[in-house]
Design a protein around this motif. Sequence first.
Motif, mmCIF file in Angstrom:
data_model
loop_
_atom_site.group_PDB
_atom_site.id
_atom_site.type_symbol
_atom_site.label_atom_id
_atom_site.label_comp_id
_atom_site.label_asym_id
_atom_site.label_seq_id
_atom_site.Cartn_x
_atom_site.Cartn_y
_atom_site.Cartn_z
ATOM 1 N N ALA A 129 0.830 -1.205 0.000
ATOM 2 C CA ALA A 129 0.000 0.000 0.000
ATOM 3 C C ALA A 129 0.860 1.250 0.000
ATOM 4 C CB ALA A 129 -0.927 -0.006 1.222
ATOM 5 N N ALA A 130 1.935 1.221 0.793
ATOM 6 C CA ALA A 130 2.829 2.378 0.848
ATOM 7 C C ALA A 130 3.499 2.615 -0.494
ATOM 8 C CB ALA A 130 3.886 2.165 1.937
ATOM 9 N N SER A 131 3.869 1.523 -1.171
ATOM 10 C CA SER A 131 4.506 1.654 -2.486
ATOM 11 C C SER A 131 3.550 2.250 -3.499
ATOM 12 C CB SER A 131 4.987 0.284 -2.981
ATOM 13 O OG SER A 131 5.962 -0.239 -2.117
ATOM 14 N N LEU A 132 2.288 1.781 -3.452
ATOM 15 C CA LEU A 132 1.290 2.322 -4.378
ATOM 16 C C LEU A 132 1.041 3.794 -4.123
ATOM 17 C CD1 LEU A 132 -1.282 -0.615 -4.421
ATOM 18 C CD2 LEU A 132 0.137 0.148 -6.334
ATOM 19 N N LEU A 133 0.932 4.168 -2.857
ATOM 20 C CA LEU A 133 0.710 5.570 -2.518
ATOM 21 C C LEU A 133 1.895 6.423 -2.931
ATOM 22 C CD1 LEU A 133 -0.947 5.259 1.004
ATOM 23 C CD2 LEU A 133 -2.024 6.095 -1.096
ATOM 24 N N ALA A 134 3.092 5.903 -2.735
ATOM 25 C CA ALA A 134 4.289 6.650 -3.127
ATOM 26 C C ALA A 134 4.318 6.857 -4.627
ATOM 27 C CB ALA A 134 5.544 5.913 -2.664
ATOM 28 N N GLY A 135 3.907 5.818 -5.372
ATOM 29 C CA GLY A 135 3.872 5.945 -6.825
ATOM 30 C C GLY A 135 2.886 6.992 -7.277
ATOM 31 N N CYS A 136 1.713 7.030 -6.625
ATOM 32 C CA CYS A 136 0.707 8.034 -6.975
ATOM 33 C C CYS A 136 1.193 9.431 -6.638
ATOM 34 C CB CYS A 136 -0.601 7.746 -6.240
ATOM 35 S SG CYS A 136 -1.429 6.238 -6.807
ATOM 36 N N ALA A 137 1.816 9.568 -5.460
ATOM 37 C CA ALA A 137 2.280 10.883 -5.035
ATOM 38 C C ALA A 137 3.360 11.412 -5.962
ATOM 39 C CB ALA A 137 2.799 10.801 -3.597
ATOM 40 N N ALA A 138 4.172 10.494 -6.518
ATOM 41 C CA ALA A 138 5.268 10.925 -7.380
ATOM 42 C C ALA A 138 4.783 11.365 -8.752
ATOM 43 C CB ALA A 138 6.281 9.795 -7.525
ATOM 44 N N ASP A 139 3.570 10.952 -9.124
ATOM 45 C CA ASP A 139 3.052 11.256 -10.459
ATOM 46 C C ASP A 139 2.439 12.653 -10.458
ATOM 47 O OD1 ASP A 139 2.484 10.767 -13.117
ATOM 48 O OD2 ASP A 139 0.499 9.975 -12.667
ATOM 49 N N THR A 140 3.292 13.656 -10.412
ATOM 50 C CA THR A 140 2.839 15.042 -10.343
ATOM 51 C C THR A 140 2.503 15.562 -11.735
ATOM 52 O OG1 THR A 140 5.064 15.919 -10.638
ATOM 53 C CG2 THR A 140 4.369 15.408 -8.366
ATOM 54 N N ASP A 151 -5.595 14.591 -24.067
ATOM 55 C CA ASP A 151 -4.303 14.793 -23.427
ATOM 56 C C ASP A 151 -4.445 15.848 -22.335
ATOM 57 O OD1 ASP A 151 -2.902 12.960 -24.942
ATOM 58 O OD2 ASP A 151 -2.204 14.441 -26.403
ATOM 59 N N GLU A 152 -3.668 15.681 -21.283
ATOM 60 C CA GLU A 152 -3.694 16.669 -20.200
ATOM 61 C C GLU A 152 -3.108 18.003 -20.651
ATOM 62 O OE1 GLU A 152 -2.328 17.098 -15.500
ATOM 63 O OE2 GLU A 152 -1.635 15.386 -16.704
ATOM 64 N N PHE A 153 -2.247 17.967 -21.659
ATOM 65 C CA PHE A 153 -1.564 19.169 -22.123
ATOM 66 C C PHE A 153 -1.812 19.349 -23.615
ATOM 67 C CE2 PHE A 153 0.743 17.106 -18.686
ATOM 68 C CZ PHE A 153 0.719 18.104 -17.722
ATOM 69 N N ALA A 154 -1.783 20.601 -24.058
ATOM 70 C CA ALA A 154 -2.028 20.895 -25.470
ATOM 71 C C ALA A 154 -1.221 22.118 -25.873
ATOM 72 C CB ALA A 154 -3.513 21.141 -25.721
ATOM 73 N N GLN A 185 5.636 15.973 -13.723
ATOM 74 C CA GLN A 185 6.187 14.732 -14.268
ATOM 75 C C GLN A 185 5.373 14.246 -15.464
ATOM 76 O OE1 GLN A 185 6.121 12.614 -10.546
ATOM 77 N NE2 GLN A 185 8.356 12.614 -10.409
ATOM 78 N N ARG A 186 4.053 14.379 -15.372
ATOM 79 C CA ARG A 186 3.216 13.986 -16.509
ATOM 80 C C ARG A 186 3.506 14.880 -17.713
ATOM 81 N NH1 ARG A 186 -0.665 13.665 -12.308
ATOM 82 N NH2 ARG A 186 -1.781 15.533 -13.032
ATOM 83 N N PHE A 187 3.759 16.159 -17.451
ATOM 84 C CA PHE A 187 4.099 17.073 -18.544
ATOM 85 C C PHE A 187 5.401 16.653 -19.218
ATOM 86 C CE2 PHE A 187 6.571 20.792 -19.934
ATOM 87 C CZ PHE A 187 5.759 21.208 -20.981
ATOM 88 N N GLU A 188 6.399 16.288 -18.436
ATOM 89 C CA GLU A 188 7.679 15.884 -19.018
ATOM 90 C C GLU A 188 7.508 14.636 -19.878
ATOM 91 O OE1 GLU A 188 10.388 17.566 -19.135
ATOM 92 O OE2 GLU A 188 9.573 19.166 -17.883
ATOM 93 N N ARG A 189 6.671 13.704 -19.439
ATOM 94 C CA ARG A 189 6.417 12.513 -20.258
ATOM 95 C C ARG A 189 5.696 12.889 -21.546
ATOM 96 N NH1 ARG A 189 5.039 10.081 -15.239
ATOM 97 N NH2 ARG A 189 2.816 10.174 -15.734
#
Length: 210
Positions: free
Chosen positions: A16-27, A78-81, A30-34
Amino acid sequence: MRAPAGVSTLIKTSLAASLLAGCAADTPEQRFERWRGDGREAQVRAYADHLARHGVAAVAPLSQQLRSGRNWRWCGADEFALPPRASWPRSVATLRLLAELRAAGLIDGARIVSGYRAPEFNRCEGGSRQSRHMAGGAYDLELAADTDGARLCAFWRRRGLATGFGLGFYDRRRLHVDTAGLRTWGGDYTRKTSPCLRPGAVGAGSGAAL
């Protein structure tokens, strides 16, 4: 063979902690850089260079400027345009206005939550058929809780005509800004509900194009 209860609980907690950490890291950043790295690097760099040449590159992060809107997941967009190149001068004009608002201390802590919208996404987002977001140079802002709307209105009355300031209040915490002409509106998207209009105030256009 079943793991002891204590070990099983520890494993579940770690997962659970790993999943939460993964979600928190997906800012959003970071999504913009991808998104930018997915074959858009050259186009985004050209846009950023255009802003830099006109002195507005530092007004807001690209991850905010290029955010399409709130409902991108729901709409399958897309989140960005990236706005069309022909609209970049409009982006520059409105970013200059945002810089002026920031310098005056009127939008401290605000962040851009919607910029350019493709027509299909604008329809899904609930934007007007004449939305300025489709033309570029329009931004929706999420304001800090202590933003002074009265001071924003005073600025609009003082500088609106010179800057073409379109100022819309969705509510106390959400704002629309563009430079497509002097006008203002409130929660029902008409001028009559704008907090900026009072006896003796500067006149404004009759409608909103969000």
